[in-house]
Design an enzyme around this catalytic site. Structure first.
Site, PDB file in Angstrom:
ATOM      1  N   PRO A  76     160.529  17.146  27.944  1.00  0.00           N
ATOM      2  CA  PRO A  76     159.484  16.295  27.557  1.00  0.00           C
ATOM      3  C   PRO A  76     158.952  15.687  28.891  1.00  0.00           C
ATOM      4  O   PRO A  76     157.699  14.879  28.896  1.00  0.00           O
ATOM      5  CB  PRO A  76     160.358  15.228  26.931  1.00  0.00           C
ATOM      6  CG  PRO A  76     161.810  15.322  26.996  1.00  0.00           C
ATOM      7  CD  PRO A  76     161.738  16.654  27.562  1.00  0.00           C
ATOM      8  N   GLU A 103     171.510  15.440  26.532  1.00  0.00           N
ATOM      9  CA  GLU A 103     170.643  14.415  27.524  1.00  0.00           C
ATOM     10  C   GLU A 103     169.699  15.301  28.583  1.00  0.00           C
ATOM     11  O   GLU A 103     169.042  14.871  29.232  1.00  0.00           O
ATOM     12  CB  GLU A 103     171.284  13.648  28.613  1.00  0.00           C
ATOM     13  CG  GLU A 103     171.998  12.434  27.604  1.00  0.00           C
ATOM     14  CD  GLU A 103     170.874  11.724  26.887  1.00  0.00           C
ATOM     15  OE1 GLU A 103     169.733  11.316  27.625  1.00  0.00           O
ATOM     16  OE2 GLU A 103     171.146  11.550  25.733  1.00  0.00           O
ATOM     17  N   ARG A 141     150.458  35.407  19.979  1.00  0.00           N
ATOM     18  CA  ARG A 141     149.290  35.625  19.333  1.00  0.00           C
ATOM     19  C   ARG A 141     148.124  35.924  20.359  1.00  0.00           C
ATOM     20  O   ARG A 141     147.230  36.392  19.982  1.00  0.00           O
ATOM     21  CB  ARG A 141     149.035  34.803  18.089  1.00  0.00           C
ATOM     22  CG  ARG A 141     148.510  33.530  18.466  1.00  0.00           C
ATOM     23  CD  ARG A 141     148.497  32.466  17.641  1.00  0.00           C
ATOM     24  NE  ARG A 141     147.536  32.718  16.436  1.00  0.00           N
ATOM     25  CZ  ARG A 141     146.344  32.531  16.631  1.00  0.00           C
ATOM     26  NH1 ARG A 141     145.700  32.198  17.852  1.00  0.00           N
ATOM     27  NH2 ARG A 141     145.477  32.622  15.550  1.00  0.00           N
ATOM     28  N   ASP A 156     139.235  30.803  17.836  1.00  0.00           N
ATOM     29  CA  ASP A 156     139.960  29.888  17.224  1.00  0.00           C
ATOM     30  C   ASP A 156     139.535  28.426  18.034  1.00  0.00           C
ATOM     31  O   ASP A 156     139.247  28.451  19.266  1.00  0.00           O
ATOM     32  CB  ASP A 156     141.556  30.200  17.741  1.00  0.00           C
ATOM     33  CG  ASP A 156     142.157  31.207  16.803  1.00  0.00           C
ATOM     34  OD1 ASP A 156     141.623  31.098  15.652  1.00  0.00           O
ATOM     35  OD2 ASP A 156     143.082  31.810  17.160  1.00  0.00           O
TER      36      ASP A 156
END
Ligand code: SAM
Length: 229
Positions: A76, A103, A141, A156
């Site tokens: 993150p 963690e 993709r 897209d």
């Protein structure tokens, strides 16, 4: 965890057709001692466990075979993943994704093993596996031949900086809600013009922040400026 998404539909077909190879490595194969330990308590105390450097270095070094390929930690704390990052990754013939757990990983992995760090959003997952699946699905993709028509990738959302235009299929009239007549006209130039306008208007309405970097013609930029006058 990986078997569901990679054993279905487009990704499975891409693997079966030899367009991509996805190898999943179990960190435990490089775990320490007879219990194949891969984690330990954090130095300095605190809750949770930390993945140790030694098994992670051993696992990645076994895969890399001295070749210089990107080694990407899913975290993150990394740079935010988006379509441009996916295109960048798709240009590499190989890359390694490291999934953290608990963690996270010992800081020395980040400092001395990893060449890039990617986050799939500003929230915290329990492990890196779901993030890896998001990254892999998006990258695969992009690869030539994976989707039926390469055109559909180009149109897209996020590929050209715009959100995609609205899509309709049969029936023409559903509960009195009709398909825009231009789409039934068979007039390809008019359809392309309508779709382009819709993509711009939709982006303006939902994600105006994207328009700054979108690939727009001078005429389209003027049209937008007029709308703000
Ligand atoms: N303690 C870490 C921190 O605060 O930065 C979070 C660890 S998280 C519970 C466990 C693992 O899930 C991470 O090591 C990472 O591999 C993965 N992960 C969690 N959220 C993620 C995200 N937004 N993007 C990518 N990976 C994520």
């Amino acid at each position: 965890m990986f078997s569901g998404p990679f054993d279905e539909s487009i990704i499975k077909r891409a693997i079966d057709n030899g367009l991509v190879e996805i190898a999943i490595h179990n960190l435990r194969d490089h775990g320490l001692g007879k219990h194949r330990v891969v984690d330990d308590y954090p130095h300095g105390g605190g809750a949770g466990m930390v993945l140790m450097a030694e098994p992670l270095f051993a696992a990645v070094e076994a895969i890399k075979n001295d070749s210089e390929i990107p080694v990407i930690l899913l975290t993150p704390q990394g740079r935010l993943f988006n379509q441009q990052v996916a295109e960048e990754l798709a240009s590499h013939s190989r890359f390694v994704l490291i999934c953290g757990h608990y963690e996270g990983v010992d800081e020395r992995v980040r400092e001395h093993l990893v060449t890039d760090e990617i986050s799939i959003g500003d929230y915290v997952l329990t492990g890196g596996e779901l993030a890896a699946m998001v990254v892999i699905d998006t990258v695969v993709r992009q690869l030539p031949g994976v989707l039926g028509s390469d055109e559909s990738v180009k149109e897209d959302s996020h590929s050209n900086g715009l959100l995609e235009y609205p899509q309709y299929t049969r029936p023409q009239d559903f509960r009195g809600w009709e398909v825009p007549p231009v789409l039934l006209s068979g007039h390809h130039a008019e359809i392309a013009k309508w779709r382009r306008e819709q993509a711009i208007l939709r982006t303006l309405k939902r994600r105006p922040d994207l328009l700054e970097k979108a690939e727009l013609t001078n005429k389209e930029r003027q049209m937008l400026e007029k709308m703000f006058e």
